[in-house]
Design a protein around this motif. Structure first.
Motif, PDB file in Angstrom:
ATOM      1  N   LEU A 155       0.838  -1.194   0.000  1.00 46.34           N
ATOM      2  CA  LEU A 155       0.000   0.000   0.000  1.00 46.34           C
ATOM      3  C   LEU A 155       0.876   1.248   0.000  1.00 46.34           C
ATOM      4  CD1 LEU A 155      -3.040  -0.289   2.463  1.00 46.34           C
ATOM      5  CD2 LEU A 155      -3.109  -0.011  -0.009  1.00 46.34           C
ATOM      6  N   THR A 156       0.648   2.132  -0.963  1.00 51.00           N
ATOM      7  CA  THR A 156       1.427   3.364  -1.019  1.00 51.00           C
ATOM      8  C   THR A 156       0.594   4.589  -0.651  1.00 51.00           C
ATOM      9  OG1 THR A 156       0.979   3.569  -3.386  1.00 51.00           O
ATOM     10  CG2 THR A 156       3.035   2.467  -2.744  1.00 51.00           C
ATOM     11  N   SER A 157      -0.713   4.527  -0.918  1.00 50.05           N
ATOM     12  CA  SER A 157      -1.562   5.689  -0.647  1.00 50.05           C
ATOM     13  C   SER A 157      -2.968   5.240  -0.288  1.00 50.05           C
ATOM     14  CB  SER A 157      -1.605   6.596  -1.882  1.00 50.05           C
ATOM     15  OG  SER A 157      -2.468   7.682  -1.671  1.00 50.05           O
ATOM     16  N   VAL A 158      -3.500   5.785   0.795  1.00 52.81           N
ATOM     17  CA  VAL A 158      -4.893   5.546   1.179  1.00 52.81           C
ATOM     18  C   VAL A 158      -5.512   6.885   1.542  1.00 52.81           C
ATOM     19  CG1 VAL A 158      -6.467   4.455   2.831  1.00 52.81           C
ATOM     20  CG2 VAL A 158      -4.472   3.197   2.021  1.00 52.81           C
ATOM     21  N   ASN A 159      -6.655   7.162   0.955  1.00 46.67           N
ATOM     22  CA  ASN A 159      -7.382   8.393   1.244  1.00 46.67           C
ATOM     23  C   ASN A 159      -8.381   8.128   2.376  1.00 46.67           C
ATOM     24  OD1 ASN A 159      -8.254  11.083   0.829  1.00 46.67           O
ATOM     25  ND2 ASN A 159     -10.013  10.319  -0.304  1.00 46.67           N
ATOM     26  N   ILE A 160      -8.219   8.831   3.501  1.00 42.33           N
ATOM     27  CA  ILE A 160      -9.128   8.659   4.638  1.00 42.33           C
ATOM     28  C   ILE A 160     -10.104   9.837   4.650  1.00 42.33           C
ATOM     29  CG2 ILE A 160      -9.339   8.325   7.123  1.00 42.33           C
ATOM     30  CD1 ILE A 160      -7.564   6.221   6.135  1.00 42.33           C
ATOM     31  N   PRO A 161     -11.395   9.608   4.450  1.00 46.31           N
ATOM     32  CA  PRO A 161     -12.346  10.726   4.396  1.00 46.31           C
ATOM     33  C   PRO A 161     -12.646  11.314   5.769  1.00 46.31           C
ATOM     34  CG  PRO A 161     -13.505   8.646   4.146  1.00 46.31           C
ATOM     35  CD  PRO A 161     -12.049   8.308   4.183  1.00 46.31           C
ATOM     36  N   ASP A 162     -13.256  12.486   5.757  1.00 45.71           N
ATOM     37  CA  ASP A 162     -13.644  13.194   6.978  1.00 45.71           C
ATOM     38  C   ASP A 162     -14.623  12.408   7.837  1.00 45.71           C
ATOM     39  OD1 ASP A 162     -12.951  15.497   8.249  1.00 45.71           O
ATOM     40  OD2 ASP A 162     -13.764  16.821   6.721  1.00 45.71           O
ATOM     41  N   SER A 163     -15.369  11.503   7.201  1.00 47.85           N
ATOM     42  CA  SER A 163     -16.395  10.736   7.913  1.00 47.85           C
ATOM     43  C   SER A 163     -15.811   9.791   8.961  1.00 47.85           C
ATOM     44  CB  SER A 163     -17.228   9.928   6.913  1.00 47.85           C
ATOM     45  OG  SER A 163     -16.387   9.056   6.153  1.00 47.85           O
ATOM     46  N   VAL A 164     -14.531   9.414   8.787  1.00 50.47           N
ATOM     47  CA  VAL A 164     -13.901   8.459   9.706  1.00 50.47           C
ATOM     48  C   VAL A 164     -13.586   9.142  11.029  1.00 50.47           C
ATOM     49  CG1 VAL A 164     -11.873   7.004  10.117  1.00 50.47           C
ATOM     50  CG2 VAL A 164     -12.972   7.008   7.863  1.00 50.47           C
ATOM     51  N   THR A 165     -14.180   8.626  12.115  1.00 52.22           N
ATOM     52  CA  THR A 165     -13.974   9.212  13.439  1.00 52.22           C
ATOM     53  C   THR A 165     -13.349   8.216  14.418  1.00 52.22           C
ATOM     54  OG1 THR A 165     -16.257   8.622  14.022  1.00 52.22           O
ATOM     55  CG2 THR A 165     -15.868  10.849  13.189  1.00 52.22           C
ATOM     56  N   SER A 166     -13.018   7.023  13.925  1.00 55.85           N
ATOM     57  CA  SER A 166     -12.395   6.014  14.780  1.00 55.85           C
ATOM     58  C   SER A 166     -11.456   5.152  13.940  1.00 55.85           C
ATOM     59  CB  SER A 166     -13.472   5.145  15.432  1.00 55.85           C
ATOM     60  OG  SER A 166     -12.893   4.060  16.118  1.00 55.85           O
ATOM     61  N   ILE A 167     -10.190   5.089  14.352  1.00 52.68           N
ATOM     62  CA  ILE A 167      -9.207   4.223  13.702  1.00 52.68           C
ATOM     63  C   ILE A 167      -8.504   3.459  14.810  1.00 52.68           C
ATOM     64  CG2 ILE A 167      -7.196   4.064  12.187  1.00 52.68           C
ATOM     65  CD1 ILE A 167      -7.957   6.761  10.994  1.00 52.68           C
ATOM     66  N   GLY A 168      -8.476   2.140  14.706  1.00 50.41           N
ATOM     67  CA  GLY A 168      -7.958   1.295  15.776  1.00 50.41           C
ATOM     68  C   GLY A 168      -6.444   1.229  15.846  1.00 50.41           C
ATOM     69  N   ASP A 169      -5.959   0.548  16.874  1.00 51.46           N
ATOM     70  CA  ASP A 169      -4.525   0.371  17.088  1.00 51.46           C
ATOM     71  C   ASP A 169      -3.891  -0.387  15.921  1.00 51.46           C
ATOM     72  OD1 ASP A 169      -4.837   1.577  19.533  1.00 51.46           O
ATOM     73  OD2 ASP A 169      -4.954  -0.319  20.646  1.00 51.46           O
ATOM     74  N   TYR A 170      -2.753   0.106  15.484  1.00 45.70           N
ATOM     75  CA  TYR A 170      -1.971  -0.549  14.426  1.00 45.70           C
ATOM     76  C   TYR A 170      -2.781  -0.797  13.152  1.00 45.70           C
ATOM     77  CZ  TYR A 170       1.054  -1.377  18.427  1.00 45.70           C
ATOM     78  OH  TYR A 170       1.825  -1.204  19.550  1.00 45.70           O
ATOM     79  N   ALA A 171      -3.793   0.043  12.912  1.00 48.33           N
ATOM     80  CA  ALA A 171      -4.635  -0.133  11.722  1.00 48.33           C
ATOM     81  C   ALA A 171      -3.794  -0.121  10.446  1.00 48.33           C
ATOM     82  CB  ALA A 171      -5.702   0.961  11.662  1.00 48.33           C
ATOM     83  N   PHE A 172      -2.710   0.668  10.459  1.00 42.11           N
ATOM     84  CA  PHE A 172      -1.808   0.729   9.309  1.00 42.11           C
ATOM     85  C   PHE A 172      -0.392   0.348   9.728  1.00 42.11           C
ATOM     86  CE2 PHE A 172      -5.330   3.628   8.464  1.00 42.11           C
ATOM     87  CZ  PHE A 172      -5.727   3.207   7.203  1.00 42.11           C
ATOM     88  N   GLY A 173      -0.298  -0.531  10.730  1.00 37.69           N
ATOM     89  CA  GLY A 173       1.002  -0.986  11.218  1.00 37.69           C
ATOM     90  C   GLY A 173       1.753  -1.771  10.161  1.00 37.69           C
ATOM     91  N   ASP A 174       3.058  -1.595  10.136  1.00 39.77           N
ATOM     92  CA  ASP A 174       3.929  -2.336   9.218  1.00 39.77           C
ATOM     93  C   ASP A 174       3.553  -2.114   7.745  1.00 39.77           C
ATOM     94  OD1 ASP A 174       6.170  -3.896   8.816  1.00 39.77           O
ATOM     95  OD2 ASP A 174       5.069  -5.793   8.840  1.00 39.77           O
ATOM     96  N   CYS A 175       3.013  -0.925   7.464  1.00 40.22           N
ATOM     97  CA  CYS A 175       2.754  -0.518   6.070  1.00 40.22           C
ATOM     98  C   CYS A 175       3.854   0.470   5.705  1.00 40.22           C
ATOM     99  CB  CYS A 175       1.375   0.123   5.931  1.00 40.22           C
ATOM    100  SG  CYS A 175      -0.005  -1.001   6.212  1.00 40.22           S
ATOM    101  N   SER A 176       5.023  -0.056   5.385  1.00 42.17           N
ATOM    102  CA  SER A 176       6.244   0.747   5.322  1.00 42.17           C
ATOM    103  C   SER A 176       6.291   1.730   4.155  1.00 42.17           C
ATOM    104  CB  SER A 176       7.466  -0.178   5.258  1.00 42.17           C
ATOM    105  OG  SER A 176       7.303  -1.129   4.218  1.00 42.17           O
ATOM    106  N   ASN A 177       5.436   1.531   3.138  1.00 41.54           N
ATOM    107  CA  ASN A 177       5.462   2.402   1.963  1.00 41.54           C
ATOM    108  C   ASN A 177       4.279   3.361   1.891  1.00 41.54           C
ATOM    109  OD1 ASN A 177       7.829   1.164   0.673  1.00 41.54           O
ATOM    110  ND2 ASN A 177       6.514  -0.640   0.506  1.00 41.54           N
ATOM    111  N   LEU A 178       3.530   3.459   2.988  1.00 38.36           N
ATOM    112  CA  LEU A 178       2.241   4.148   2.957  1.00 38.36           C
ATOM    113  C   LEU A 178       2.326   5.622   3.332  1.00 38.36           C
ATOM    114  CD1 LEU A 178      -0.896   3.998   2.775  1.00 38.36           C
ATOM    115  CD2 LEU A 178      -0.881   3.338   5.187  1.00 38.36           C
TER     116      LEU A 178
END
Length: 210
Positions: A155-178
């Motif tokens: 994964l290199t790019s993820v667009n997170i919209p304004d609607s997201v109000t909760s993101i859990g622990d390590y949700a993007f952990g070990d995504c070294s190119n993101l």
């Protein structure tokens, strides 16, 4: 279940527990009888050869579309077989949730399209989808679970919209190119800062067009 290649669950079974068939490496197909009323967290996680899950069209609780398992009550995708050969997948419109561990270890998947009916992405939903390069998160999503995209190293790019109000622990952990694309003054921006995740804004390069 090291040598198990197919499973026909007997009609006497009413529930399948969390991770019940996990790591059954050679399992290629599963049939869910109409008697099954409950299925826990993806019971087929890390079944690397699983190509399809089937349920009858009259099943009162579950449905399968193109080999993918869904729960009717909350319109949730609960299990995507790891060995489906297609590299892209479009989640059917009307699905409202992506269940915990739903795409576990689907390493052939490069792109997933999430419809704007989905409001939540579960814990470990795309855990270790190492070939995933593209995922589009629509404005309908409000929560992203723990380790949802953990170890999605492509994964290199993820667009997170304004609607997201909760993101859990390590949700993007070990995504070294993101690099996350986040709205200014958003929850996602604060999450990226707090977790030392590289980020940018949707309008960051607008100066090029001026």
């Amino acid at each position: 279940c090291d040598s198990l290649t197919s499973v026909s669950i007997p009609d006497s079974v009413t529930s399948i527990g969390d991770s019940a068939f996990s790591y059954c490496y050679f399992l290629t197909s599963v049939s869910i009888p109409d008697s099954v009323e409950q299925i826990g967290t993806n019971p087929f996680a890390a079944c690397f050869e699983l190509k399809s899950i089937s349920a009858s069209p009259d099943h009162p609780y579950f449905a399968t579309i193109d080999g993918v398992l869904f729960r009717k009550a909350d319109k949730a995708l609960i299990s995507y077989p790891a060995s489906i050969s297609s590299s892209t997948y479009t989640i059917p419109r009307g699905i409202t949730a992506i269940g915990d561990s739903a795409f576990s270890s689907c390493d052939s998947l490069t792109s997933v399209s999430i419809p704007d009916s989905v409001t939540s992405i579960g814990d470990g939903a795309f855990f270790w989808c190492s070939s995933l390069t593209s995922v589009s998160i629509p404005d309908s999503v409000t929560s992203i679970g723990d380790e949802a995209f953990y170890s999605c190293s492509s994964l290199t790019s993820v667009n997170i919209p304004d609607s997201v109000t909760s993101i859990g622990d390590y949700a993007f952990g070990d995504c070294s190119n993101l690099t996350l694309t986040v709205p200014r003054n958003s929850y996602a921006l604060e999450y990226a800062k707090a977790n030392n995740i590289p980020y940018t804004y949707p309008d960051a390069n607008d100066w090029l067009n001026n």
